[in-house]
Design an enzyme around this catalytic site. Structure first.
Site, PDB file in Angstrom:
ATOM      1  N   LYS A 111      17.978  33.946 -43.825  1.00 54.47           N
ATOM      2  CA  LYS A 111      18.034  33.542 -42.418  1.00 54.47           C
ATOM      3  C   LYS A 111      18.173  32.039 -42.269  1.00 54.47           C
ATOM      4  O   LYS A 111      18.780  31.554 -41.326  1.00 54.47           O
ATOM      5  CB  LYS A 111      16.779  34.011 -41.674  1.00 54.47           C
ATOM      6  N   LYS A 192      23.689  45.432 -44.970  1.00 56.30           N
ATOM      7  CA  LYS A 192      22.948  46.324 -44.067  1.00 56.30           C
ATOM      8  C   LYS A 192      23.386  46.108 -42.619  1.00 56.30           C
ATOM      9  O   LYS A 192      23.793  45.004 -42.238  1.00 56.30           O
ATOM     10  CB  LYS A 192      21.443  46.126 -44.229  1.00 56.30           C
ATOM     11  N   LYS A 195      21.119  43.326 -36.431  1.00 55.81           N
ATOM     12  CA  LYS A 195      21.280  42.837 -35.069  1.00 55.81           C
ATOM     13  C   LYS A 195      21.902  41.455 -35.060  1.00 55.81           C
ATOM     14  O   LYS A 195      22.620  41.090 -34.165  1.00 55.81           O
ATOM     15  CB  LYS A 195      19.909  42.719 -34.390  1.00 55.81           C
TER      16      LYS A 195
HETATM   17  P1  TYM Z   1      13.413  44.174 -37.404  1.00 52.58           P
HETATM   18  O1  TYM Z   1      13.200  43.940 -35.953  1.00 52.58           O
HETATM   19  O2  TYM Z   1      14.490  43.429 -38.091  1.00 52.58           O
HETATM   20  O3  TYM Z   1      13.681  45.704 -37.657  1.00 52.58           O
HETATM   21  C1  TYM Z   1      12.820  46.740 -37.182  1.00 52.58           C
HETATM   22  C2  TYM Z   1      12.739  47.843 -38.211  1.00 52.58           C
HETATM   23  O4  TYM Z   1      14.049  48.361 -38.485  1.00 52.58           O
HETATM   24  C3  TYM Z   1      14.286  48.371 -39.888  1.00 52.58           C
HETATM   25  N1  TYM Z   1      15.721  48.107 -40.135  1.00 52.58           N
HETATM   26  C4  TYM Z   1      16.524  48.937 -40.823  1.00 52.58           C
HETATM   27  N2  TYM Z   1      16.305  50.120 -41.431  1.00 52.58           N
HETATM   28  C5  TYM Z   1      17.362  50.720 -42.040  1.00 52.58           C
HETATM   29  N3  TYM Z   1      18.617  50.199 -42.058  1.00 52.58           N
HETATM   30  C6  TYM Z   1      18.886  49.014 -41.470  1.00 52.58           C
HETATM   31  N4  TYM Z   1      20.130  48.525 -41.481  1.00 52.58           N
HETATM   32  C7  TYM Z   1      17.812  48.323 -40.811  1.00 52.58           C
HETATM   33  N5  TYM Z   1      17.739  47.156 -40.132  1.00 52.58           N
HETATM   34  C8  TYM Z   1      16.444  47.043 -39.727  1.00 52.58           C
HETATM   35  C9  TYM Z   1      13.415  47.251 -40.439  1.00 52.58           C
HETATM   36  O5  TYM Z   1      13.132  47.466 -41.816  1.00 52.58           O
HETATM   37  C10 TYM Z   1      12.185  47.368 -39.558  1.00 52.58           C
HETATM   38  O6  TYM Z   1      11.284  48.328 -40.076  1.00 52.58           O
HETATM   39  N6  TYM Z   1       9.758  41.563 -39.571  1.00 52.58           N
HETATM   40  C11 TYM Z   1      10.059  42.812 -38.918  1.00 52.58           C
HETATM   41  C12 TYM Z   1       9.234  43.083 -37.691  1.00 52.58           C
HETATM   42  C13 TYM Z   1       7.757  43.026 -37.862  1.00 52.58           C
HETATM   43  C14 TYM Z   1       6.937  44.002 -38.470  1.00 52.58           C
HETATM   44  C15 TYM Z   1       5.613  43.534 -38.334  1.00 52.58           C
HETATM   45  C16 TYM Z   1       7.206  45.222 -39.080  1.00 52.58           C
HETATM   46  C17 TYM Z   1       6.932  42.020 -37.429  1.00 52.58           C
HETATM   47  N7  TYM Z   1       5.659  42.339 -37.693  1.00 52.58           N
HETATM   48  C18 TYM Z   1       4.530  44.256 -38.831  1.00 52.58           C
HETATM   49  C19 TYM Z   1       6.102  45.941 -39.588  1.00 52.58           C
HETATM   50  C20 TYM Z   1       4.812  45.460 -39.451  1.00 52.58           C
HETATM   51  C21 TYM Z   1      11.521  42.782 -38.489  1.00 52.58           C
HETATM   52  O7  TYM Z   1      12.104  41.761 -38.290  1.00 52.58           O
HETATM   53  O8  TYM Z   1      12.040  44.003 -38.208  1.00 52.58           O
END
Ligand code: TYM
Length: 329
Positions: A111, A192, A195
């Site tokens: 990032k 992957k 967003k």
């Molecule tokens: P974020 O917002 O990027 O994504 C949310 C969830 O979606 C999953 N994900 C995917 N799974 C499969 N294929 C993909 N292409 C894909 N893109 C995203 C992510 O693995 C995630 O589970 N840091 C985290 C948010 C967060 C969090 C937490 C998660 C903050 N605090 C505490 C768990 C526990 C994030 O940016 O997810």
């Protein structure tokens, strides 16, 4: 009941990867766990963003989660910044985490690359994430594959904290689904679906029009062969379509593989498009209903924050005590 906690950022529109990798498990876990889910707006401000849009995107993300099947009677859904324990615990955990381990985080490296100046918040992002999880005595964290390293760090921080200050924090386990944990970009199937990537053609947002979904899936990149088999290494585009089709129809991958053997890529893409459109249709309808009554979503989030805060306050009190802070009389 064991507790699950997970979070999602409000940046950009929720896509099929978020759903298949994470949110699908969140919905299922409501029946079997004490389930807590969070829209992580404080994580969203660690990279450049538009302040005029953040609040609306946060509400919209919560609304999509409700439309996808989160039920406020069976789970706790809230906004991260509404519960100050997350930031307070972050500070305390900052004094347990090391610069060396944060430097090794691959998401930070990815990032940060290309950004003119990288915020200290982006560097500290994984500690805030650890605080989210540890503030709720979480047993299980349902996430996609890309969060594996962050989860490992949260576990390491909890173990080190307990070693240094006595057993205080619950050490969480990651729950990564056997398939759907890594949904790939439709145009670049070795990256992957994301967003933030500048690849709208390769992404399917959960609220995209049926016409857009069909177009994106039927123009997905495959390869120059013609046989249909699930081989993510050699045939990432085809494997991605097969996993999406399996998830959207509720079938196992070998079954969809067998159904499509010898039928050609065109038919596989068309079938996947139709299945995804049908699968997302009820979600769109529920989203429109909820959108018509924004006050209801706001009220649900307030209730969720109250429930979350009651739990986190107990944990943070225990943590303050463990690290030796003077209690406020
Ligand atoms: P974020 O917002 O990027 O994504 C949310 C969830 O979606 C999953 N994900 C995917 N799974 C499969 N294929 C993909 N292409 C894909 N893109 C995203 C992510 O693995 C995630 O589970 N840091 C985290 C948010 C967060 C969090 C937490 C998660 C903050 N605090 C505490 C768990 C526990 C994030 O940016 O997810």
């Amino acid at each position: 009941m064991a507790r699950v906690f997970s979070g999602i950022q409000p940046t950009g529109d929720m896509h099929l990867g978020n759903y298949l990798g994470a949110v699908r498990q969140w919905v299922a876990d409501q029946d079997t766990h004490d389930a807590i889910y969070c829209v992580v707006d404080l994580h969203a401000i660690t990279s450049p963003y538009d302040p005029a849009e953040l609040a609306e995107q946060t509400r919209r993300t919560a609304t999509i989660l409700l439309a996808a099947g989160l039920d406020p009677d069976r789970c706790t859904l809230f906004v991260q910044s509404h519960v100050p324990a997350h930031t307070e615990l972050t500070w305390i955990l900052n004094c347990v985490a090391t610069v060396g381990e944060l430097r090794r985080m691959t998401q930070f490296k990815e990032k940060g690359r290309g950004q003119e100046s990288v915020s200290a918040g982006l560097f500290d992002y994984p500690v805030l994430m650890a605080a989210d999880i540890l503030a709720y005595d979480t047993d299980r964290v349902p996430v996609g594959d890309d969060q594996r390293q962050h989860l490992e760090l949260a576990r390491d921080i909890a173990l080190r904290f307990n070693h240094r200050f006595g057993k205080t924090l619950v050490v969480p386990e990651a729950a990564i689904p056997p398939f759907g944990a890594r949904v790939m970009d439709l145009q670049h199937p070795t990256a992957k679906m994301s967003k933030s990537a500048n690849s709208p053609q390769g992404t399917i947002a959960l609220l995209d029009d049926p016409g857009v979904i069909t177009k994106r899936l039927t123009s997905a990149v495959t390869d120059s062969e013609s046989d249909i088999r699930f081989d993510p290494e050699q045939k990432p585009g085809v494997a991605n379509l097969l996993q999406i089709l399996a998830a959207a129809t509720g079938k196992a991958i070998p079954d969809v593989e067998r159904d499509h053997a010898g039928k050609g890529y065109g038919a596989l893409k068309a079938a996947t498009a139709e299945a995804v459109v049908e699968f997302l249709r009820p979600l769109r309808a529920r989203y429109e209903e909820l959108e018509a009554d924004p006050g209801r979503v706001t009220a649900l989030l307030t209730l969720g924050a109250d429930k979350a805060e009651a739990i986190a306050t107990k944990v943070i009190t225990r943590v303050r005590d463990a690290v030796g802070l003077l209690p406020r009389a």
